[in-house]
Design a protein around this motif. Sequence first.
Motif, PDB file in Angstrom:
ATOM      1  N   ILE A 143       0.835  -1.211   0.000  1.00 21.12           N
ATOM      2  CA  ILE A 143       0.000   0.000   0.000  1.00 21.12           C
ATOM      3  C   ILE A 143       0.871   1.263   0.000  1.00 21.12           C
ATOM      4  N   LEU A 175       2.946   1.918  -2.176  1.00 22.96           N
ATOM      5  CA  LEU A 175       2.948   2.364  -3.573  1.00 22.96           C
ATOM      6  C   LEU A 175       1.830   3.362  -3.838  1.00 22.96           C
ATOM      7  N   LEU A 176       0.729   3.242  -3.083  1.00 20.82           N
ATOM      8  CA  LEU A 176      -0.394   4.164  -3.232  1.00 20.82           C
ATOM      9  C   LEU A 176      -0.211   5.393  -2.343  1.00 20.82           C
ATOM     10  N   ILE A 177       0.048   5.162  -1.049  1.00 17.01           N
ATOM     11  CA  ILE A 177       0.211   6.289  -0.124  1.00 17.01           C
ATOM     12  C   ILE A 177       1.406   7.153  -0.533  1.00 17.01           C
ATOM     13  N   GLY A 195       2.299   7.623  -3.515  1.00 19.91           N
ATOM     14  CA  GLY A 195       2.059   7.726  -4.953  1.00 19.91           C
ATOM     15  C   GLY A 195       2.839   8.840  -5.632  1.00 19.91           C
ATOM     16  N   CYS A 229      -4.257  10.150  -2.449  1.00 23.25           N
ATOM     17  CA  CYS A 229      -3.667   8.804  -2.435  1.00 23.25           C
ATOM     18  C   CYS A 229      -3.650   8.233  -1.019  1.00 23.25           C
ATOM     19  N   SER A 230      -3.315   9.076  -0.046  1.00 21.52           N
ATOM     20  CA  SER A 230      -3.254   8.630   1.349  1.00 21.52           C
ATOM     21  C   SER A 230      -4.634   8.277   1.886  1.00 21.52           C
ATOM     22  N   LEU A 280      -7.178   7.276   0.139  1.00 21.17           N
ATOM     23  CA  LEU A 280      -7.573   6.028  -0.510  1.00 21.17           C
ATOM     24  C   LEU A 280      -6.859   4.838   0.120  1.00 21.17           C
ATOM     25  N   GLY A 281      -5.582   5.009   0.429  1.00 25.30           N
ATOM     26  CA  GLY A 281      -4.812   3.933   1.054  1.00 25.30           C
ATOM     27  C   GLY A 281      -5.360   3.558   2.424  1.00 25.30           C
TER      28      GLY A 281
END
Length: 324
Positions: A253, A255-257, A259, A313-314, A316-317
């Motif tokens: 995750i 990779l998303l946070i 981003g 992004c955070s 969503l993560g």
Amino acid sequence: MMERVILFAIIMAFLITVLFSPILIPFLRRLKFGQSIREEGPKSHQKKTGTPTMGGILIVLSVIITTIVMTWKYSQPGAETYMLLLVLIGYGLIGFLDDFIKIALKRNLGLTSKQKLIGQIAVAILFYYVLKLNGFSTAISIPLTDFSLDLGWLYAIFIIFWLVGFSNAANLTDGLDGLLSGTAAIAFGAFAILAWSQAQYDVAVFAVAVVGAVLGFLVFNAYPAKVFMGDTGSLALGGAIAAIAILTKFEIILLLIGGVFVLETLSVILQVASFKTTGKRIFKMSPIHHHYELSGWSEWRVVVTFWTVGLLCSILGIYIEVWL
């Protein structure tokens, strides 16, 4: 009790950087530790030449002091605390050497790529060794599933890749006033929430200490910056957030946070690959924040846009890991 510790940690780290930056900045200026701006960079950045750098020293010290004081406040520091400080200090020292060679010894390139990589790998291996000694899991959890993959000894390779990769990704992101400070505050804040959700309070305290430190630094690093963090700060922050992701088992995750860090790194990789294979550039300049600058965006607009992307992004993560 823990809520108060978390609150005091972020306040303490913030105050340390805010109160001591006005002392550090003139000191760095007297030492002539000023930033040297690359000639191939945007022409608008040339006016930043001479701005004091290596301010990351204060970020690292603030996090160390706050983490130790606040963890002792409610219990003795656990293995997680020492492992996180190991990475923060280790990568911070590599960045410090790189900055010092570039600025004090007037060698523009600092440490060679090989020297820097060897140091980064050595710290990652030491981190893995301590992790194994303390019986931490070598499995990776796959987001949105109940599946996890135990990598066994291959987890050492993964850790090296993650720590080295994200430390360099943060370093690439640190190209505009306040860009890394803001995105780091958001990303570490997200991991503080994730660590809290798992009752990993040592990790949460460390994460909010970083949030407080970089927000305090942002007071002086926002456009127009009075000080830069240098590799001392950027390498330390990138390595630390990768270490947090590993200890909380939210490796993927990240990779998303993280981003924005990933996007910056991919833009460089794609730019180099495209130029070497076709002779053409995809972006006007990489990392991608420079592309938007050269497209007519103001520096502040680029920074705020990237902060917003990092925040989304955070969120969503956190949503994926906590509520789904």
